[in-house]
Design an enzyme around this catalytic site. Structure first.
Site, PDB file in Angstrom:
ATOM      1  N   ILE A 176      28.272  -1.255 -12.411  1.00  0.00           N
ATOM      2  CA  ILE A 176      27.521  -1.240 -11.149  1.00  0.00           C
ATOM      3  C   ILE A 176      27.446  -2.646 -10.560  1.00  0.00           C
ATOM      4  O   ILE A 176      27.047  -2.822  -9.416  1.00  0.00           O
ATOM      5  CB  ILE A 176      26.108  -0.642 -11.333  1.00  0.00           C
ATOM      6  CG1 ILE A 176      25.483  -0.286  -9.973  1.00  0.00           C
ATOM      7  CG2 ILE A 176      25.197  -1.591 -12.103  1.00  0.00           C
ATOM      8  CD1 ILE A 176      24.179   0.469 -10.051  1.00  0.00           C
ATOM      9  N   GLY A 177      27.822  -3.641 -11.384  1.00  0.00           N
ATOM     10  CA  GLY A 177      27.780  -5.014 -10.880  1.00  0.00           C
ATOM     11  C   GLY A 177      28.781  -5.909 -11.602  1.00  0.00           C
ATOM     12  O   GLY A 177      28.763  -7.125 -11.458  1.00  0.00           O
ATOM     13  N   GLY A 178      29.641  -5.238 -12.397  1.00  0.00           N
ATOM     14  CA  GLY A 178      30.630  -6.001 -13.168  1.00  0.00           C
ATOM     15  C   GLY A 178      30.729  -5.542 -14.614  1.00  0.00           C
ATOM     16  O   GLY A 178      31.451  -6.136 -15.415  1.00  0.00           O
ATOM     17  N   SER A 179      30.029  -4.489 -14.950  1.00  0.00           N
ATOM     18  CA  SER A 179      29.804  -4.140 -16.357  1.00  0.00           C
ATOM     19  C   SER A 179      31.016  -3.611 -17.110  1.00  0.00           C
ATOM     20  O   SER A 179      30.978  -3.520 -18.338  1.00  0.00           O
ATOM     21  CB  SER A 179      28.651  -3.137 -16.466  1.00  0.00           C
ATOM     22  OG  SER A 179      27.425  -3.775 -16.198  1.00  0.00           O
TER      23      SER A 179
ATOM     24  N   SER B  82      27.478  -4.991 -18.853  1.00  0.00           N
ATOM     25  CA  SER B  82      26.697  -4.242 -19.808  1.00  0.00           C
ATOM     26  C   SER B  82      27.539  -3.413 -20.772  1.00  0.00           C
ATOM     27  O   SER B  82      27.022  -2.956 -21.777  1.00  0.00           O
ATOM     28  CB  SER B  82      25.725  -3.325 -19.059  1.00  0.00           C
ATOM     29  OG  SER B  82      26.420  -2.320 -18.348  1.00  0.00           O
TER      30      SER B  82
ATOM     31  N   LYS C  13      30.765   3.658 -24.368  1.00  0.00           N
ATOM     32  CA  LYS C  13      29.516   2.951 -24.091  1.00  0.00           C
ATOM     33  C   LYS C  13      28.347   3.909 -24.333  1.00  0.00           C
ATOM     34  O   LYS C  13      28.457   5.110 -24.050  1.00  0.00           O
ATOM     35  CB  LYS C  13      29.545   2.508 -22.626  1.00  0.00           C
ATOM     36  CG  LYS C  13      28.357   1.687 -22.174  1.00  0.00           C
ATOM     37  CD  LYS C  13      28.529   1.281 -20.698  1.00  0.00           C
ATOM     38  CE  LYS C  13      27.498   0.266 -20.268  1.00  0.00           C
ATOM     39  NZ  LYS C  13      27.704  -0.181 -18.870  1.00  0.00           N
TER      40      LYS C  13
ATOM     41  N   LEU D 133      20.824  -2.050 -18.788  1.00  0.00           N
ATOM     42  CA  LEU D 133      22.237  -2.120 -18.340  1.00  0.00           C
ATOM     43  C   LEU D 133      22.464  -3.174 -17.265  1.00  0.00           C
ATOM     44  O   LEU D 133      23.599  -3.346 -16.816  1.00  0.00           O
ATOM     45  CB  LEU D 133      22.724  -0.761 -17.788  1.00  0.00           C
ATOM     46  CG  LEU D 133      22.525   0.485 -18.643  1.00  0.00           C
ATOM     47  CD1 LEU D 133      22.988   1.730 -17.866  1.00  0.00           C
ATOM     48  CD2 LEU D 133      23.273   0.384 -19.961  1.00  0.00           C
TER      49      LEU D 133
END
Lengths: 563, 563
Positions: free
Chosen positions: A235-238, A214, A130, A188
């Site tokens: 951080i939230g599903g990335s 992201s 990434k 992101l």
């Protein structure tokens, strides 16, 4: 710089494209003419041998390269070729460094020829990253026009194109070959991948849909088999969203397990909910390979946030003993119990996700495992408090990055423009306390499931959607709750592909009564014609720092559902 | 409430004192008449058997109680008696619950009589707790008048005198007997123990001096052997300072090893540098006993911030193999190397501390171990950035606690009154990033010591002062740097007593040129006549989450210096 942001973005975009040699160039058919570009479609541009190599899992590849049967150079070239095709069809790469990769691969082959042994457990394995990782020789833009030609938006740091992130060092030590960096949404902070340099990254299985975000470039690239393994952040599903949207396996490790040291980030220093780094790949053994290889590098000696927790065989063994190894084995010695999180009550999953839940639950029940309805009462409070952490700095960090070039925010992240207030230290502390209490409540809810199972243990894992849809349609990622709760708890989660949308089965709910406007938008975004064929995935969630156990459970479950 | 804060403080003080029965009451001689109240002085008020029991280490006590040789009740009564004497001589207790403790001890004895086995590894061991722990039946004031009769300053919470902190539950499960809670400085943010309820807590070995803080009541109480083991917390030295000032062993574990869940705190939710909880005791084996007992309770299932890291025998074994077990053994098989941190360059240690450094260094060198000069170049930056975390909320939290009653701040914490600005989210994030980078730099400095040792390893531990003085004189704790750097790095540190001040040896430096005004104040506070007899201790610092290794090293070092 006096150039417009548009010109700088175009130059960067064209410079990356120019790194793809003429013989690897193809026409990109319109989406409506070619929705699915995986499988036969992309294979037509490759040799049989290239198809064989690129459709081998990471774990299998290293068996060949570590035994000298396959050369790193050949493997690397094959993936470079397929990645080049992927980029032309999907816009999934931010940086291409095939030449450096091939040189690295040659050096590995020379090492093998000389020493008759691999340099490490990832010997000759191409690995994509990434575009938060810093790799020598190339830039990190993270999708910001203003970062082009800089180090994280700054010039004259001495780090430009020289500095490498800690994990890159560890991957090199393990024998991996880095060959490209993959697209991210600017900021992101969204589940789609879009920015002003590369445009919008498409889902290879169904180009009507988003590849996720992201770590969306990773999802798209590995989804089309342009890379056997890559690393994203979450951080939230990335990590999980792109893994799920592209039919891949992915793990969100808990914080402190894998080294994040020296990576670029958004809102760096927000310490309430930390982003984590982890692998995406085409099999669970490949994820295990990645994590074991990195832990063997003792990252806790090089990243101050990594805990000294070496790979724990005994955790895997516990699960193996309970399941008799794999579902196909007959010497089953115990059973597992699962929490089943069918809906979070705020937004319901679309029909294909509900079917995937049924598939997984039934397969496991047929094998004698136990299902417990999962309704954590503190879920909404956790969601509400956790989401505040994204807004702590009132958008200060990301606004500054957009301001560097004057480029506009995409619709997907425009909410940051409307933020105008920073949280104070007291406010942040108050939210930290609330989040800690909610974690404790969730923990006790989990502990209390011991009363409901017949195993004498609380549930072993939670079966949960990772998003309310198989994949988001463009600018329709309207609800993030199914992935973020895992981050707010810092739990371990493994994504497992379950099925594909079948328009003849996954019909629209007639007469559905939406919970609220968000739920309405999510339900309305489901269209069987558009979604047909899309991957449908779920996540298996374990408690904090349970990477070994969760990989063992996920592998078992994947086999149980015939993957 | 309409009462004045003075009246409320006095009532509370008298109510606690009233819990000491008449037969345990003694006269408190003036300090100048009786400087040292340990040893013979306090023994005169005890029976021979009480002296025997209370001068046994925690580790030895549980050998007797767990084998039925000693009864929990007798042990508990003995420590209650000695603690009652301690409180009258030193003002070291905030809460007394001897009756509940004796009832608990009787129940343990009944359990043993019935089952012929201990209930857990701490069976019948009296344990004292810093007044941040919540224990049923008693209050937690943390030294605030405004907290009297409340739960953390609030009323009607339903938790008052009922709620227990997670570690209390685990201690009870392990068989420990809680019997008192010990004094702290209001705010917890100073190295002396002073508040408007209990006054000023004295050092039992030398009542001219402070007992340290913020776990100062623990230090004083265990220092006079009124408790065999207790738990304190440490955000800037608050376990190590009282341990060191009172000639005790204490460990500051790294964050996430021991359960802090459900404890009262100052500035709770400040997540940049976390307070940790850990034991103080009269021997290293007692510290090990405490940590092993708590880890056996699997605190990671009950505290969301604890990592799943069970006790690691193999880490201890590594050290034992290098040292041949203990210094007195002859089968020494390897050597250790130590970083020697003689001064931090900002404030020099007083003469007795320098002598203690020499004693430890020479003893280890005589055993063949290696000393490396330790001068981490990022030390000052770490100190400067780290200290900012104490001021993030501009004093909001502690000011509110003082405002509850209108009581004044003691001189030791008055700096909080002068703070007037909260840090913003961006400012906090910036400091978090700087702290992370400084941790990384320190880590690489440590790694680089591999080049200087002959062991093939970086240094195994750092020998460091924990304060520039053996103990602070009243209101003369002017420099905190020697303890705080460990917190800012989240390192593991074990305090080891080394010697005692000898006024005939530890002379004032004639012609000393102070570094700056702070250094001048610190050096001037040293007076051999006043300090004579005081304990002099040092800390052995290891990297993050190295509790087992550091206890093994500290035990070896303690034996090497003849403790």
């Amino acid at each position: 710089m006096t150039e417009s942001w548009e010109a700088r973005a175009r130059e960067k975009r064209e410079a990356v494209l120019a790194l793809i040699s003429k013989e690897w160039r193809i026409e990109n058919p319109p989406v409506d003419k070619q929705v699915d570009v995986t499988g036969k479609y992309v294979q037509q541009f490759l040799t049989e041998r290239e198809v064989e190599v690129t459709e081998t899992t990471a774990e299998e590849i290293v068996k060949y390269t570590a035994s000298g049967q396959w050369h790193a150079e050949e493997v690397t070239r094959a993936f470079c070729h397929r990645a080049a095709l992927a980029h032309q069809l999907l816009h999934c790469l931010h940086e291409i460094f095939f030449d450096a990769a091939i040189a690295d691969a040659k050096a590995l082959d020379e090492y093998y020829a000389k020493h008759k042994k691999p340099i490490g457990p990832l010997h000759g394995l191409p690995v994509s990253l990434k575009d938060q990782f810093h790799v020598k020789g190339v830039e990190t833009t993270m999708g910001y026009v203003g970062w082009i030609g800089t180090f994280e938006g700054k010039t004259g740091t001495g780090k430009e194109k020289v500095f490498e992130s800690e994990m890159v060092r560890e991957l090199r030590n393990s024998g991996a070959v880095m060959f490209c960096k993959t697209a991210v949404p600017h900021t992101l902070m969204t589940g789609e991948t879009v920015n002003n340099i590369i445009g919008y990254t498409l889902n290879p299985k169904n180009r009507n849909l988003s590849c996720g975000g992201s770590s969306g470039g990773e999802g798209a690239l590995i989804g089309i088999r342009g890379s056997p393994m890559g690393f994203g952040t979450d951080i939230g599903g990335s990590i999980r969203i792109p893994a799920g949207f592209n039919g891949l396996y992915g793990i969100r490790p808990s914080g402190g397990r894998m080294p994040y040291e020296g990576m670029a980030n958004s809102m760096d220093g927000q310490n309430s909910v930390l982003s984590v780094v982890g692998p995406l790949a085409t099999s669970i053994p490949s994820l295990r390979l990645a994590i074991k290889a990195l832990l063997a590098q003792k990252p806790w000696l090089h990243d101050p946030l990594v805990h000294e927790i070496p790979w724990r065989d005994e955790q895997e063994r516990e699960i193996h003993e309970l399941t008799g190894g794999v579902a196909s084995d007959t010497n089953k010695t115990g059973k597992l119990s699962f929490g089943v999180f069918r809906t979070d009550g705020l937004c319901n999953p679309q029909p294909p996700i509900r079917r995937a839940m049924d598939i997984m639950v039934e397969a496991l029940q047929n094998l004698g495992h136990e299902m417990i309805e999962w309704k954590p009462p503190m879920y909404k409070a956790l969601h509400d408090e956790g989401m505040k952490t994204w807004d702590f700095d009132g958008g200060t960090d990301v606004k500054a990055d957009f301001a560097l070039s004057g480029e506009p925010m995409s619709d997907q992240v425009k909410r940051f423009a409307s933020l105008d207030k920073e949280y104070s230290a007291s406010e942040i502390a108050g939210i930290n306390v609330k989040l800690r209490r909610l974690k404790k409540e969730y923990m006790e809810y989990w502990n209390s499931s011991e009363q409901l199972t017949s195993t004498g243990r609380p549930v072993d894992a939670i079966i949960s959607p990772l998003a309310p849809f198989p994949a988001a349609r463009r600018n329709m990622y309207k609800y993030i709750g199914y992935s973020t709760w895992v981050n707010f708890l810092d739990y371990t989660s493994v994504v497992v592909p379950v099925t594909n949308v079948d328009k003849s089965v996954d019909k629209v709910d007639e007469g559905y009564q939406p919970i609220d406007e968000t739920d309405k938008l999510v339900q309305e975004s489901y269209d069987p014609e558009i979604y047909d064929g899309a991957h449908v995935s779920l996540q298996l969630v374990g408690r904090r720092l349970q990477e070994e156990r969760m990989l063992a459970i996920a592998e078992y479950v994947a086999k149980a559902i015939g993957k």
